[in-house]
Write an enzyme that holds these catalytic residues in place. Structure first.
Site, short mmCIF file in Angstrom:
data_model
loop_
_atom_site.label_atom_id
_atom_site.label_comp_id
_atom_site.label_asym_id
_atom_site.label_seq_id
_atom_site.Cartn_x
_atom_site.Cartn_y
_atom_site.Cartn_z
N GLY A 285 0.75 -1.25 0.00
CA GLY A 285 0.00 0.00 0.00
C GLY A 285 0.78 1.29 0.00
O GLY A 285 0.20 2.34 0.31
N CYS B 140 8.43 -0.58 -12.35
CA CYS B 140 9.75 -0.15 -11.88
C CYS B 140 10.80 -0.87 -12.73
O CYS B 140 11.67 -1.57 -12.21
CB CYS B 140 9.94 -0.40 -10.40
SG CYS B 140 9.53 -2.05 -9.84
#
Length: 393
Positions: free
Chosen positions: A213, A334
């Protein structure tokens, strides 16, 4: 521990790291921690010195080394004093053989270095992937302001509007500001990726691959804790970590949904065509995070890259089905490989006629295909690809 014993300890840990990389085992951090746990004689200075040797050797090797000793010899090629410790004394590495070879240098295994180069990451940009990452914080705008927050140390303001940078190893988790939810650890590039969502108060936003999160909390702050924010993941353990983090941050409007792998759309069927924005922070190779996990480059294969690509495309298609007319899907990885970035964006637009690439202005990075790229070399952040797609009205 003597300097010689520290080198030998690092070699033993490296042997375990190499085996784990080949067999899909534990991370280098976990292996080092387990090694020290069973060797209480190693003090804090010893542990720090051995870790420096381990990770220095990992960064110094491109392809997977044959052994921890070969990896340490590679590190020693730039440090004659280190090689002098291979003296065969008590607890020391055995003396060097006349024809003993060090591991090969480089940024990554040859095939992967070539894939990066074809994606525009070579030379200084490639070398930057093996630097050491600083520690970045995001000031939680639900509880504090970057310009007025009081912290034990002064951080460097980042391009991200709520970001501050500190030296690696700064003990921020011991700070009262962290305990009170005023700051969260989040890379500056990750913070910029969240800006691309343009989440607003009162909207319905889905974080499709929320994990623990980190980006969800940034979205909640951007939404001023008003609206509907649904954090989803297929990993129950990771998703369970969000609730205490959200409570600390004062983000009370977050819902969580546990998804079934390969059946995610079923759990999200009630949201079809209703969502303002979906963030797809998709599983990927993680080539942009090597500064934090340098041995990760030894775990990848061309087959694995292809597998990630298939997952990314599937998740993007699920996200497109959730968005209302005029809504948006934001795709983030990423990774610095075009196969997980620009190529994925092009594929999405080809599969979804009428959708348009519409990335908002971001405070760092540069265009890459239909999206945007952040890199350690050019931007001082982890490596990210970011694309925003607008649904036809």
């Amino acid at each position: 521990m003597t300097p010689q014993a520290r080198v030998q300890a690092a070699i033993e840990i490296l042997d375990a790291v190499i085996a784990a990389a080949k067999g899909g085992g534990a991370s280098a951090d976990r292996i080092a921690a387990d090694w020290f746990r069973t060797r209480r004689f190693a003090g804090s200075k010893d542990r720090r010195a051995v870790r420096e040797l381990v990770f220095g050797a990992i960064r110094a090797c491109g392809p997977v080394p044959d052994s921890g000793r070969a990896a340490m010899l590679r590190l020693g090629e730039g440090d004659p004093a280190l090689l002098s410790l291979f003296d065969g004394s008590r607890h020391a590495p055995a003396p060097l053989a006349e024809d003993e070879a060090a591991a090969k240098s480089g940024v990554a295994p040859v095939w992967l270095e070539a894939a990066l180069a074809s994606s525009g990451i070579a030379g200084v940009e490639a070398q930057a992937l093996l630097g050491r990452a600083p520690l970045d914080l995001r000031v939680n705008s639900l509880r504090a302001d970057r310009d007025t927050i009081s912290l034990p140390e002064a951080g460097e303001p980042l391009a991200a509007p709520h970001g501050l940078r500190f030296p690696s190893g700064t003990p921020v988790e011991q700070w009262q500001a962290y305990e009170r939810g005023l700051v969260e650890v989040q890379d500056g590039g990750s913070q910029i990726a969240c800006l691309a969502v343009q989440a607003r108060a009162g909207e319905t936003v889905v974080d499709l691959c929320a994990g623990a999160g980190g980006k969800t909390l940034a979205l909640a702050a951007a939404m001023e804790n008003r609206g509907r924010l649904i954090a989803c993941d297929t990993d129950r353990t990771r998703l369970s970590r969000l609730a205490p983090r959200a409570e600390r941050a004062g983000a009370s409007m977050i819902e969580t949904r546990l998804l079934n792998p390969n059946r995610e759309a079923e759990v999200l069927a009630d949201l079809a065509g209703q969502v303002d924005a979906v963030l797809v922070d998709a599983p990927c190779s993680g080539t942009g995070t090597w500064r934090r996990n340098p041995e990760a480059r030894w775990r990848l294969s061309e087959r694995e890259i292809a597998r990630y690509g298939a997952i990314q495309a599937r998740l993007l298609d699920i996200a497109a089905n959730l968005v209302r007319p005029g809504g948006r899907v934001v795709f983030v990885t990423c990774s610095l490989l075009d196969a997980e970035g620009a190529d994925q964006a092009e594929g999405f637009l080809a599969r979804h006629p009428g959708w348009k690439a519409q990335l908002p202005p971001l405070p760092a990075g540069a265009p890459r295909g239909a999206g945007w790229r952040l890199s350690p070399g050019a931007d001082g952040t982890d490596g990210f690809f970011i694309a925003c797609f607008g649904s036809p009205c």
